[in-house]
Design a protein around this motif. Sequence first.
Motif, PDB file in Angstrom:
ATOM      1  N   VAL A  61     -33.000 -34.444 -88.399  1.00 41.19           N
ATOM      2  CA  VAL A  61     -32.897 -33.092 -87.839  1.00 41.19           C
ATOM      3  C   VAL A  61     -31.431 -32.637 -87.841  1.00 41.19           C
ATOM      4  O   VAL A  61     -31.118 -31.515 -88.236  1.00 41.19           O
ATOM      5  N   ASN A  65     -30.470 -31.639 -91.195  1.00 41.10           N
ATOM      6  CA  ASN A  65     -31.374 -30.635 -91.772  1.00 41.10           C
ATOM      7  C   ASN A  65     -32.069 -31.158 -93.032  1.00 41.10           C
ATOM      8  O   ASN A  65     -32.055 -30.520 -94.086  1.00 41.10           O
ATOM      9  N   HIS A  71     -35.517 -39.832 -87.122  1.00 40.44           N
ATOM     10  CA  HIS A  71     -35.883 -38.416 -87.229  1.00 40.44           C
ATOM     11  C   HIS A  71     -34.860 -37.512 -86.543  1.00 40.44           C
ATOM     12  O   HIS A  71     -34.650 -36.377 -86.984  1.00 40.44           O
ATOM     13  N   CYS A  72     -34.218 -37.997 -85.485  1.00 42.54           N
ATOM     14  CA  CYS A  72     -33.129 -37.216 -84.863  1.00 42.54           C
ATOM     15  C   CYS A  72     -31.987 -37.058 -85.864  1.00 42.54           C
ATOM     16  O   CYS A  72     -31.393 -35.980 -85.983  1.00 42.54           O
ATOM     17  N   TYR A 104     -43.915 -30.105 -87.064  1.00 36.87           N
ATOM     18  CA  TYR A 104     -42.811 -31.068 -86.965  1.00 36.87           C
ATOM     19  C   TYR A 104     -42.297 -31.177 -85.526  1.00 36.87           C
ATOM     20  O   TYR A 104     -41.959 -32.258 -85.063  1.00 36.87           O
ATOM     21  N   LYS A 105     -42.266 -30.033 -84.826  1.00 39.41           N
ATOM     22  CA  LYS A 105     -41.818 -30.060 -83.419  1.00 39.41           C
ATOM     23  C   LYS A 105     -42.748 -30.962 -82.596  1.00 39.41           C
ATOM     24  O   LYS A 105     -42.285 -31.781 -81.808  1.00 39.41           O
TER      25      LYS A 105
END
Length: 265
Positions: free
Chosen positions: A235, A238, A231-232, A168-169
């Motif tokens: 994140v 969570n 996606h930010c 994912y990173k």
Amino acid sequence: MAPSGSRSIKRSCQTVLYWIPVIFITIIVAWSYYAYVVQLCIESIDNIGEKIVYLLAYHVAFILFTWAYWQTIFTKPMNPMKEFHLSYSDKELLEREDRGESQQEILRRLAKDLPIYTRTMSGAIRFCDRCQLVKPDRCHHCSVCDKCILKMDHHCPWVNNCVGFSNYKFFMLFLAYSLLYCLFITATDLQYFIKFWIDGLPDSQAKFHIMFLFFAASMFSVSLASLFVYHCWLVCKNRSTLEAFRAPPFRHGADKNGFSLGLML
Ligand SMILES: [Zn+2]
Ligand SMILES: [Zn+2]
């Protein structure tokens, strides 16, 4: 033809089909390299200082982008550890029982010592029939990979890989660097794109590349920016993409801190 033979042919055809989006992206990136480096920087820019600065900055963005893309494609998704797999005797025991409460009883006994907090929507232990394992939290079975993937986010056709715990990173970096790459091309190509509309460039081949490069980079910038921002947000909350669509129910009810979508039991 034997059924196993036709199955392997079908699998080979699927493998080729799954790689088509990656090949498409690779061709676009290879062409953008040629268009930017050769047609724009070497052929069309006269100022030596500008040429060097553009080429240096471009190569930094290009290397970061291709490295992150490569890592996202080739980092293997993580599968559940062996503790979550059923032993041979447990499999036999489970097969002998009818579906329903008696099976759940066996699964509850197996999951007793495992660190599992989420359940199915009906409150049952999450179990994968295909992989024959008790699913860890946030793990999902991918129908394309035909495997259970830890913290599965989604299966991405553009990288022909599952995006999950292990990569994912790299996927986030891939979105960030590809956006940087496209924005850099859009910003530096803009003045030559305008120049083409006003004066017309002398060489028609360069014209085509510069014009199309601007269109492609700006269009990719818009779609990549929206995906990156989404996606930010995930994140920060969570959540994985799958969890954003359907929040997981917990053993002890809803966890309002982690998942407050109001969808839980
Ligand atoms: Zn599975
Ligand atoms: Zn997958």
